[in-house]
Write an enzyme that holds these catalytic residues in place. Structure first.
Site, short mmCIF file in Angstrom:
data_model
loop_
_atom_site.label_atom_id
_atom_site.label_comp_id
_atom_site.label_asym_id
_atom_site.label_seq_id
_atom_site.Cartn_x
_atom_site.Cartn_y
_atom_site.Cartn_z
N LYS A 105 15.68 -8.58 -1.41
CA LYS A 105 15.80 -7.25 -0.80
C LYS A 105 16.37 -7.38 0.62
CE LYS A 105 12.32 -5.42 -3.88
NZ LYS A 105 10.95 -5.04 -4.16
N GLN A 147 5.30 -4.32 -1.12
CA GLN A 147 5.60 -5.14 -2.29
C GLN A 147 4.34 -5.34 -3.14
OE1 GLN A 147 8.72 -6.46 -3.21
NE2 GLN A 147 7.63 -7.01 -5.08
N ASP A 194 10.59 3.31 -2.86
CA ASP A 194 10.33 2.80 -4.21
C ASP A 194 10.14 3.98 -5.18
OD1 ASP A 194 10.46 0.07 -4.62
OD2 ASP A 194 8.45 -0.32 -3.82
#
Ligand code: NAP
Length: 291
Positions: free
Chosen positions: A54, A98, A121
């Site tokens: 990322k 995460q 997300d």
């Protein structure tokens, strides 16, 4: 049948190029450069690899980024406080926590703490629910990536029978909703309790699988000419693989591909699209907060 391989690596690279151009335009116009923050708790190896990718992607498109690392002993209360801090930091346009998190921290409570306009997300209830609204907000990254693959390969979904295998919160469930709302498909959702899975998959014009069981979908479960999208990614170990392991999807690719019209490979299909979607969401979050 000759089939078309859906090249997620190429589409993802195209999207990154498009984003880079938009970032350059924003810079030239003196507008804010997108800034993604990544919260990583603990030192899980797979999470570290995802996060490294990322960060690499942020760099490649010219985004600003900040890594925020915490020991896996951090309390839920402290982590929630930190999330609040990032929520209120005007310089951060979007952020992710995460997963997975240590077992003493509730993923639901953490997700709901994230401000929905910074939830790149697309995991919060607000963004999830917006899929079925007239104004979809930040879409869950993996299903968003799948929809983008279908769109960019001009695969018609309207009026088609889409069968989604797997109904998780991050993949199968939102994908089913997006196929219904944005794709105007007729959707069947299958899960662990579905009896005689093949009787459903065989009627799919578009079969999308997100389970995490290599080899689950065999050739006899797929209709001739179907489009097959494999979201599953499982690390399988064995001496036959040069690295000692390989990433496998849920579809028996070799046997299934010749029956299909379009199919994603694993790796190189849906995987690269998840990061592309995260970047698209971060750009969108920036555009919404700093037009
Ligand atoms: P998950 O939370 O474990 O969900 C799996 C889903 O499959 C659940 O809905 C489960 O049903 C269902 N299921 C289990 N066994 C089944 C069976 N035999 N037949 C039909 N359905 C079955 O996993 P996930 O997070 O959605 O991930 C699924 C896979 O996609 C994993 O391999 C993951 O690594 C991969 N993935 C890849 C990406 C990417 O970027 N490429 C992103 C996300 C996920 P129940 O709900 O009833 O248990």
């Amino acid at each position: 049948m000759t089939y078309t391989l859906i090249d997620g690596k190429k589409v993802s690279a195209d999207i990154k190029n498009e984003i880079s151009q938009k970032v350059a335009e924003r810079k030239a116009q003196g507008r804010k450069i997108p800034h993604l923050a990544i919260i990583l708790v603990g030192d899980d190896g797979a999470s570290q690899t995802y996060v490294d990718n990322k960060v690499k992607s942020c760099k490649s498109v010219g985004f600003h980024y900040t890594m925020m690392r915490f020991a896996d002993t951090i309390s839920e209360e402290k982590l929630l406080k930190h999330i609040d801090h990032v929520n209120n930091d005007d310089d951060v346009d979007g952020f992710i926590v995460q997963l997975p998190l240590p077992p003493h921290i509730s993923v639901d409570r953490v997700t709901e703490k994230i401000r929905s306009d910074k939830d790149v997300d697309g995991f919060t209830n607000h963004n999830f629910g917006s899929i079925i609204s007239k104004n979809p907000l930040l879409m869950p990254a993996t299903p968003f990536g799948v929809m983008e693959l279908l769109r960019r390969y001009n695969i018609e979904t309207e009026g088609k029978h889409a069968v989604v295998v797997g109904a998780s919160r991050i993949a199968g469930a939102p994908l089913s909703m997006m196929l219904t709302e944005q794709g105007r498909a007729t959707v069947t959702i299958c899960h662990k309790f579905t009896k005689d899975l093949g009787s459903y998959t065989r009627s799919a014009d578009i079969l999308l699988v997100a389970v995490g069981k290599p080899g689950l979908i065999t050739a006899d479960m797929v209709k001739e000419g179907a489009v097959v999208i494999d979201i599953g990614t499982t690390r399988v170990e064995g001496p036959q693989y040069p690295k000692g392991w390989a990433i496998q999807g849920d579809v028996d690719f070799k046997a299934v591909a010749p029956k299909t019209s379009y199919i994603t490979p694993t790796p190189g299909g849906v995987g690269p699209m998840t990061i592309a979607s995260l970047l698209l969401n971060t750009l969108r979050a920036t555009e919404l907060q700093h037009p």
